[in-house]
Design an enzyme around this catalytic site. Structure first.
Site, short mmCIF file in Angstrom:
data_model
loop_
_atom_site.label_atom_id
_atom_site.label_comp_id
_atom_site.label_asym_id
_atom_site.label_seq_id
_atom_site.Cartn_x
_atom_site.Cartn_y
_atom_site.Cartn_z
CB THR A 29 -0.97 0.04 1.20
OG1 THR A 29 -0.26 -0.23 2.39
CG2 THR A 29 -2.09 -0.97 1.05
CG PHE A 36 -8.16 -8.77 -2.62
CD1 PHE A 36 -9.33 -9.19 -3.25
CD2 PHE A 36 -7.81 -9.30 -1.40
CE1 PHE A 36 -10.13 -10.15 -2.65
CE2 PHE A 36 -8.60 -10.25 -0.80
CZ PHE A 36 -9.76 -10.68 -1.41
CG ASP A 109 3.44 -6.07 -5.28
OD1 ASP A 109 4.63 -6.38 -5.06
OD2 ASP A 109 2.65 -5.74 -4.38
CG HIS A 124 -1.45 -15.34 -1.69
ND1 HIS A 124 -1.85 -14.36 -0.82
CD2 HIS A 124 -1.67 -16.52 -1.03
CE1 HIS A 124 -2.29 -14.91 0.31
NE2 HIS A 124 -2.18 -16.21 0.21
CB CYS A 132 -0.06 -21.00 -22.52
SG CYS A 132 -1.12 -22.05 -23.52
CB THR A 194 0.16 -9.30 7.31
OG1 THR A 194 -0.84 -10.31 7.50
CG2 THR A 194 1.40 -9.68 8.10
ZN ZN Z 1 -0.05 -22.03 -25.52
#
Ligand code: ZN
Length: 249
Positions: A29, A36, A109, A124, A132, A194
């Site tokens: 922050t 979030f 981030d 996370h 993909c 946190t």
């Molecule tokens: Zn692909």
């Protein structure tokens, strides 16, 4: 009062040689990235009236409403312009001088790496990695930001999914194991930004065997009474002042 505590923090850093930092949303922050929950509030009052913040970043929502999911992802989870702040920078310095062994973060981030930290355990995941779903080709945040609708792999055409742990998905066990090992071996644990309520934060804290537990947060947390030192102040300011003078000694 807080200045005196920053002096104590400086001394604890000086005495320690196996430091681990555990950080939450408060670290980011100060780089202008909202946590979030506020991000979903900002995103859409209309949508957030029907969809809770948790649902918006859930696996179900990703599957059922991928266009809305990716719209939210681009607008509220990727912050291309955000820069590391003094907390990120100080942690990178502590790693460079050999004192800090790991940064464990709940943030996605990638700002710790940008500041120069190399041993970062991202519980996370990260918006900087997107894969993909079929051929596993890797795409960066810029690719995702520039995409429209549902992003497709340029090689095979399948959906490109963020390497971010969504609600209903399990944490990466290798990352979690590494976090447990780092905290168990540490002689100093610093917890910053946190509330320690979200899984697995509270459990990880229990793995700490050392006697220097420092909590830095704007507000009080449940763990305050167990800590060696509690500082209620800005992380950037606390770290900037506490790390100053350590490098030369
Ligand atoms: Zn692909």
């Amino acid at each position: 009062m807080e200045d005196e505590k920053i002096g104590m923090f400086h001394n604890l850093l000086k005495e320690s040689s196996n430091i681990v930092f555990f950080g939450g949303a408060g670290v980011s922050t100060e780089s202008g990235i909202p946590d979030f929950r506020s991000a979903t509030g900002l995103y859409s009052r209309r949508l957030s009236a029907h969809v809770s913040p948790e649902e918006l970043v859930s696996h179900t929502f990703f599957e059922r409403c991928p266009e809305e999911f990716f719209d939210f992802y681009r607008k509220r989870l990727i912050y291309m312009e955000a820069k590391p702040n003094d907390c990120h920078k100080a942690l990178a310095v502590l790693e460079r001088i050999g004192k800090l062994k790991a940064v464990i973060t709940q943030n996605i981030d990638g700002l710790h790496q940008e500041a120069g930290s190399s041993h970062v355990l991202e519980l996370h995941g990260s918006v900087r990695r997107n894969y993909c779903m079929d051929c596993h080709a890797l795409y960066d945040a810029r690719f995702m930001q520039a995409s429209e609708g549902v992003p497709h792999c340029t090689r095979c055409g399948a959906t490109v999914k963020p390497d971010v742990v969504l609600y209903e998905e399990s944490l990466d066990m290798d990352v979690l194991d590494a976090a447990v090992r780092a905290i168990s071996a540490a002689d100093m644990l610093i917890v910053g930004g946190t509330s320690l309520i979200v899984y697995p934060a509270a459990g990880l804290l229990r793995c700490f065997n050392g006697d220097r537990l420092v909590l830095i947060n704007k507000t009080a947390t449940q763990a305050d009474r167990k800590a060696t030192l509690v500082i209620h102040d800005s992380l950037g300011k606390v770290f900037r002042e506490a790390v100053d003078g350590l490098t030369g000694s």
